[in-house]
Motif scaffolding. Structure first.
Motif, short mmCIF file in Angstrom:
data_model
loop_
_atom_site.label_atom_id
_atom_site.label_comp_id
_atom_site.label_asym_id
_atom_site.label_seq_id
_atom_site.Cartn_x
_atom_site.Cartn_y
_atom_site.Cartn_z
N MET A 1 -0.08 2.99 7.36
CA MET A 1 -0.56 2.57 6.08
C MET A 1 -1.97 2.05 6.35
SD MET A 1 0.64 -0.20 3.47
CE MET A 1 2.24 0.58 3.07
N SER A 2 -2.98 2.66 5.81
CA SER A 2 -4.25 2.17 6.05
C SER A 2 -4.68 0.66 5.46
CB SER A 2 -5.22 3.11 5.39
OG SER A 2 -5.27 3.12 4.01
N SER A 3 -5.71 0.05 5.69
CA SER A 3 -5.93 -1.26 5.02
C SER A 3 -6.47 -1.05 3.95
CB SER A 3 -7.15 -1.82 6.18
OG SER A 3 -8.21 -1.11 5.91
N GLU A 4 -7.12 0.00 3.33
CA GLU A 4 -7.42 -0.01 1.89
C GLU A 4 -6.15 0.03 1.20
OE1 GLU A 4 -9.84 3.34 1.70
OE2 GLU A 4 -11.53 2.38 2.88
N HIS A 5 -5.21 0.97 1.50
CA HIS A 5 -4.08 0.97 0.72
C HIS A 5 -3.39 -0.46 0.52
CE1 HIS A 5 -0.69 2.99 -1.23
NE2 HIS A 5 0.22 2.53 -0.22
N PHE A 6 -3.21 -1.19 1.87
CA PHE A 6 -2.70 -2.57 1.71
C PHE A 6 -3.27 -3.53 0.84
CE2 PHE A 6 -2.06 -6.68 3.51
CZ PHE A 6 -0.67 -6.63 3.76
N ASP A 7 -4.72 -3.25 1.01
CA ASP A 7 -5.28 -4.15 -0.02
C ASP A 7 -5.05 -3.82 -1.58
OD1 ASP A 7 -6.45 -5.73 1.97
OD2 ASP A 7 -8.51 -4.57 2.11
N LYS A 8 -5.15 -2.52 -1.75
CA LYS A 8 -4.72 -2.15 -3.28
C LYS A 8 -3.45 -2.70 -3.85
CE LYS A 8 -4.76 1.98 -6.08
NZ LYS A 8 -3.64 1.89 -6.70
N LYS A 9 -2.43 -2.61 -2.60
CA LYS A 9 -1.01 -3.11 -3.00
C LYS A 9 -1.21 -4.48 -3.39
CE LYS A 9 1.55 0.50 -2.85
NZ LYS A 9 2.60 0.97 -3.80
N ILE A 10 -1.87 -5.42 -2.74
CA ILE A 10 -1.94 -6.86 -3.12
C ILE A 10 -2.86 -6.91 -4.32
CG2 ILE A 10 -3.15 -8.83 -2.09
CD1 ILE A 10 -2.44 -8.07 0.62
N LYS A 11 -3.86 -6.49 -4.33
CA LYS A 11 -4.53 -6.51 -5.69
C LYS A 11 -3.70 -6.17 -6.69
CE LYS A 11 -9.13 -5.92 -3.73
NZ LYS A 11 -10.50 -4.99 -3.71
N ASP A 12 -3.06 -5.27 -7.00
CA ASP A 12 -2.12 -4.71 -7.86
C ASP A 12 -1.06 -5.91 -8.27
OD1 ASP A 12 -3.47 -2.56 -8.32
OD2 ASP A 12 -2.18 -1.34 -7.10
N LEU A 14 -1.33 -9.05 -7.46
CA LEU A 14 -2.08 -10.21 -7.96
C LEU A 14 -2.32 -10.05 -9.67
CD1 LEU A 14 -4.43 -11.08 -5.02
CD2 LEU A 14 -2.40 -12.20 -5.79
N ARG A 15 -2.85 -8.66 -9.91
CA ARG A 15 -2.89 -8.57 -11.45
C ARG A 15 -1.79 -8.74 -12.42
NH1 ARG A 15 -5.89 -4.19 -9.06
NH2 ARG A 15 -8.30 -4.36 -9.01
N LEU A 16 -0.68 -8.17 -11.82
CA LEU A 16 0.58 -8.21 -12.55
C LEU A 16 1.35 -9.76 -12.65
CD1 LEU A 16 2.17 -5.20 -11.31
CD2 LEU A 16 1.22 -5.43 -13.57
N TYR A 17 0.44 -10.64 -11.75
CA TYR A 17 1.32 -12.15 -11.69
C TYR A 17 0.72 -12.86 -13.07
CZ TYR A 17 2.12 -16.64 -9.94
OH TYR A 17 2.73 -17.93 -10.07
N GLU A 18 1.32 -13.57 -13.42
CA GLU A 18 1.19 -14.40 -14.71
C GLU A 18 1.59 -15.66 -14.47
OE1 GLU A 18 1.87 -12.83 -18.35
OE2 GLU A 18 0.70 -10.95 -18.30
N PRO A 19 0.86 -16.46 -14.00
CA PRO A 19 1.43 -18.14 -13.67
C PRO A 19 1.78 -18.54 -15.08
CG PRO A 19 -0.92 -18.09 -13.36
CD PRO A 19 -0.66 -16.71 -13.62
N ASP A 20 2.67 -19.63 -15.10
CA ASP A 20 3.33 -20.41 -16.17
C ASP A 20 1.96 -21.37 -16.60
OD1 ASP A 20 5.61 -19.21 -16.05
OD2 ASP A 20 6.42 -20.81 -14.54
#
Length: 412
Positions: A1-12, A14-20
């Motif tokens: 797994m490339s670092s770009e794909h790993f970063d993309k997964k983390i960004k996705d 974080l975008r889906l996370y909605e804190p209370d």
């Protein structure tokens, strides 16, 4: 797994996370926003502006009262001179004189047993006013009878004795008018001697010594809206040191003042202290948690007001009041509740704390209004509160307050 794909997964993720949503975070951030100019001005100079306005109102009231008194005195003096002049030149004409006639239908005598009065008098018993009048009338009749008997005796003497008696009478015998005046003078002297009150007994003297000239006092209920934030109420007492100057005191019990801190960080930002350090002696061994949140503190205080009131009369039921003094903190109670523990395993805890009160921490002065109806007095006084010591348990943002009272007046 490339670092770009790993970063993309983390960004996705974080975008889906909605804190209370946390209301405490917004409240904490809102306090840091810039305030309107008038709010910051009132916070910084509001106390001095209010104090200046009240001081100016007090000076104007005193000046106006002095001016009104001077005008009133001038008018009284002018009217007095006018009345004297009118009395000097006025002439009263009496057109006719009406004489009322009183007819006596019957006289109902009231008999008082004189021998009993004589016996009382000889024993030194104090007579009532009615008994004493009867006793003096009896003595007057006795004196008249003695004089008549003496005259009758002189008339029955032989001729040579009569001449001697007549020669003496030329010098000593009084005229009927003088005789009547002598009898009246004797009766008046006896009345003047006896009418004086008798010496009080020891019991009466003890009662008279207990009587005191109490000053004017007022007793009732007072309410104080401390810094427009906390209601207090309790008994109130006022005693007048002078005609227009009084000393006030009492006891004020406050309602619970609740403050909440969603997170321990909020408590630290507002108070400048750590929660665990502040209440360390009240925390149990299990209460030193990984996280403390939902802190709730209910503070109750007992205060004692000590202040002076000066009254400015308006010649009506209303009067102005000028107040100055302090409110002592006698006792402070805090009911502290909080939650601790990791998410899903939180424990609610509660304890009662007794912070050490800062007894003397403020001075206040104000100008108010009084309304009096007979013995009932109502007062309402806005005031400026100058706090020279900050208390951790009560730190309001406003320096204003309003106190009111309802009292009953007694004494002189």
């Amino acid at each position: 797994m490339s670092s770009e794909h790993f970063d993309k997964k983390i960004k996705d993720k974080l975008r889906l996370y909605e804190p209370d949503y946390d209301t405490g975070a917004w409240d904490s951030f809102k306090k840091r926003l810039p305030l309107p100019w008038y709010v910051s001005f009132l916070r910084k100079y509001g106390g001095w502006v209010f104090g200046g306005v009240m001081s100016s109102a007090l000076i104007f009231t005193l000046w106006n009262t002095s001016t009104q008194n001077r005008k009133l005195n001038d008018e009284i003096f002018t009217l007095s001179n006018k009345i004297e002049k009118e009395q000097a030149v006025d002439t009263v004409f009496v057109e006719r004189k009406q004489v009322d006639t009183i007819y006596v239908d019957r006289v109902v005598p009231r008999y008082i047993q004189v021998p009993q009065l004589v016996e009382k008098e000889s024993e030194g018993v104090r007579l009532s006013e009615e008994e004493y009048v009867a006793y003096q009338a009896f003595k007057k009749k006795v004196l008249e009878a003695d004089l008549e008997a003496a005259e009758a005796k002189s008339a029955a003497l032989p001729e040579f004795e009569v001449e001697t008696e007549q020669r003496v009478a030329q010098v000593e015998k009084p005229t009927p008018a003088e005789k009547r005046a002598k009898v009246d003078s004797l009766a008046l002297a006896a009345t003047a001697t006896k009418i004086l009150p008798a010496e009080p007994s020891s019991a009466e003297a003890a009662v008279s010594k207990k009587k005191m000239d109490w000053p004017k006092m007022r007793l009732g209920v007072a309410t104080d809206y401390l810094n427009l934030k906390l209601f207090t109420t309790g008994p109130s007492f006022e005693v007048f040191l002078m005609d227009k100057l009084s000393f006030n005191t009492g006891v004020l019990f406050s309602k619970p003042l609740e403050t909440t801190h969603p997170r321990e960080m909020d408590f630290r930002q507002i108070t400048g202290k750590n929660f665990e350090d502040e209440y360390n002696i009240y925390l149990t061994a299990n209460a030193h948690p990984v996280e403390v949140k939902d802190i709730s503190i209910k503070t109750t205080m007992i205060k004692m007001p000590l202040y002076l009131n000066y009254y400015v009369s308006t010649w009506s039921r209303f009067s102005f009041i000028v107040s100055a003094g302090t409110k002592l903190d006698l006792s402070v109670y805090q009911d502290v509740g909080y939650q601790s523990g990791v998410l899903g395993n939180q424990v609610s805890s509660r304890f009662e704390a007794r912070p050490k009160p800062k007894v003397l921490n403020n001075l206040f002065y104000g100008i108010g209004l009084q309304y009096q109806y007979r013995k009932f007095v109502g007062q309402l006084t806005p005031y400026f509160d100058f706090r020279f010591r900050e208390a951790d348990y009560f730190n309001p943002q406003k320096n204003f307050g309003i106190n009111g009272s309802l009292r009953f007046e007694f004494g002189n």
